[in-house]
Design an enzyme around this catalytic site. Structure first.
Site, short mmCIF file in Angstrom:
data_model
loop_
_atom_site.label_atom_id
_atom_site.label_comp_id
_atom_site.label_asym_id
_atom_site.label_seq_id
_atom_site.Cartn_x
_atom_site.Cartn_y
_atom_site.Cartn_z
N SER A 1 29.33 7.20 39.29
CA SER A 1 28.37 7.33 40.40
C SER A 1 27.89 8.75 40.67
CB SER A 1 28.98 6.75 41.68
OG SER A 1 28.98 5.34 41.63
N LYS B 1 24.17 9.17 40.59
CA LYS B 1 23.29 8.99 41.74
C LYS B 1 22.67 10.32 42.18
CE LYS B 1 25.50 4.81 43.61
NZ LYS B 1 26.58 4.52 42.68
N SER C 1 27.81 5.50 48.26
CA SER C 1 27.72 5.22 46.82
C SER C 1 27.19 3.82 46.57
CB SER C 1 29.08 5.41 46.13
OG SER C 1 28.91 5.61 44.74
#
Length: 480
Positions: free
Chosen positions: A60, A63, A301
């Site tokens: 993640s 991102k 997230s």
């Protein structure tokens, strides 16, 4: 500002020659792939690096890449806009023709908001059909490289143009000792859940290698199988919708009824390009601005928000239906054009980092963070990152629970199977602000080591290494 960003990016080309002392740093996890970089947040000067050019799974932390592209291409005030159109004759609420809802991938859209949107259209009777338009996106609703056995879970919910209630249903599994397990979902949810699950003790679970499994069949039916341990409180269930068309039709039918709209025809899916048709707008619904959407992506997230943003970037950048393929290419082109940031051999499969196909270098993430730190159009992203011991995914992260680290770290976490990553900013005790990337891949320990940790003997090597690395960077201002 462009010259500064160019300079910072060019500085990254020297990462391979940066060196550091490691005498006081605890060993990295055995057999793992580890990379890290520590740099000055203002100048971009590399103070420590290790394997900065190694391609690793970002999880993640990817991102950060997606939201930077969103900030540069769309701006903080951009919003999703879901609209209602009609064609035919409309007179005093009676529509002789079709009504169309143009879904655009708004991950915040709820069934109640769809109800209110339909009510604001002023239509009370539709002699034709209600069309659920999904032309905004094309191709698969999940990125390549996802795990097949995660498909039933809500963090992998389909990222379609039609998103209602996060394309997710919550339920519960009751597993009382001595009784058959029982699964439930709220009565208003148009899904069916059944259970053929044994309730057994932990010894029996281990002996038989039994686990809780799920079979999925259309339209949105889930059958739980296997076994589970007893528990007084119900086990929470969160099912990702599999049949988006059936889900959208069921919730739209509910919304029509709640809005007091009578439909003579049927509810149908469509992929109509409105510019090519004789459609007239009636009402619209706007999502929160990109700043609030990005807060959810970075702080919580959220995969659904991130991947919808990626597909939207593909649609906006190329002026065509958004997909994972054109979304990832759009991110590359936006970062190159707007920040002179070339992702080189890195591989993007989605916007969330959920795919195992994603590959990024620590130096790529560092370049992204330096743009966030120094580009006025992107600096607002930094304020949305989780803070150690205070917010988001860093609120309870065990590697940052020491009181001396509280509030000192703003960073994006990244965790999938065998991966534990962290990338962001830290405030050193000497008053300097640093940019850092710490990637740990291929993490695994022996079954006996895992049993020892479960019994309170020792701790996870990756967690220990992350804590010691961060402590060294915060308290000493260096990694050594």
């Amino acid at each position: 500002m462009r010259s500064t960003i160019v300079g910072l990016t060019a500085l990254l080309l020297g990462l391979g020659t940066a060196h550091m002392a490691q005498a006081a740093l605890s060993p990295a996890p055995d057999n793992a792939q580890v990379a890290w970089i520590l740099a000055d947040a203002k100048t971009g000067n590399i103070e420590a690096s290790h394997n900065g050019e190694l391609l690793l799974k970002p999880a993640s932390t990817q991102k950060l890449v997606t939201t930077l592209a969103g900030a540069l291409a769309l701006g903080p005030d951009w919003r999703y806009q879901t609209q209602v159109y009609y064609r035919g004759q409309l007179n005093e609420g009676h529509l002789v023709g079709d009504l169309l809802v143009d879904f655009v991938g708004d991950p915040t859209l709820k069934r109640e908001q769809l109800r209110d949107l339909l009510k604001r259209s002023g239509v009370t009777h539709i002699s034709g059909n209600l069309l659920l338009n999904q032309a905004r996106f094309s191709g698969y609703d999940r990125g390549n490289g996802g795990s097949w056995n995660d498909l039933s879970l809500c963090y992998t919910a389909p990222v379609s143009a039609l998103i209602l209630d996060r394309n997710c249903v919550q339920g519960a599994l009751y597993a009382n000792a001595g009784q058959a397990a029982r699964a439930t979902v709220p009565a208003h949810q148009p899904v069916k859940v059944s259970a053929e699950v044994e309730v057994v003790n932990s010894t029996e679970q281990k002996r038989s290698f039994c686990s809780l499994d799920v079979e999925m069949t259309p339209p949105n039916q889930y059958r739980l199988l296997g076994c589970i341990g007893p528990r007084k409180e119900p086990w929470p269930l969160r099912f990702a919708i599999q049949d988006v068309s059936a889900w959208g039709q069921d919730l739209s039918r509910w919304a029509l009824g709640q809005a007091g709209i009578r439909l003579s025809g049927t509810i149908k899916d469509s992929r109509i390009h409105l510019a090519e048709q004789d459609w007239q707008p009636l009402a619209s619904h706007q999502s929160p601005p990109l700043t609030e959407l990005t807060r959810v992506i970075l702080e919580q997230s959220d995969n659904l928000y991130a991947d919808s943003l990626l597909r939207t970037l593909g649609a906006e950048h190329f002026q065509q239906a958004g997909s994972f393929a054109n979304g990832t290419q759009a991110v590359r082109e936006i970062l190159l054009k707007e920040a002179n940031l070339n992702l080189g051999p890195s591989w993007l499969a989605d916007g969330s980092g959920l795919s195992a196909h994603n590959l990024l270098r620590a130096q790529d993430l560092l370049a992204v963070l330096l743009v966030i730190a120094n580009e006025p159009r992107a600096q607002w992203l930094k304020d949305l990152l989780p803070v150690s011991g205070e917010s988001g995914t860093l609120l309870y992260r065990k590697s940052v629970q020491d009181p001396s680290l509280k509030g000192k770290i703003q960073a994006k976490t990244g965790t999938i199977a065998h991966v534990q990553n962290l990338a962001g900013f830290l405030d050193a005790d000497n008053g300097q602000q640093k940019v850092f990337v710490l990637l740990q891949n291929a993490l695994s320990i022996s079954p006996q080591h895992e049993k020892d940790i479960a019994a309170g003997i020792g701790e996870w090597p990756a967690r220990r290494f992350e804590r010691d690395w961060l402590s060294s960077a915060v308290h000493q201002g260096v990694i050594k």
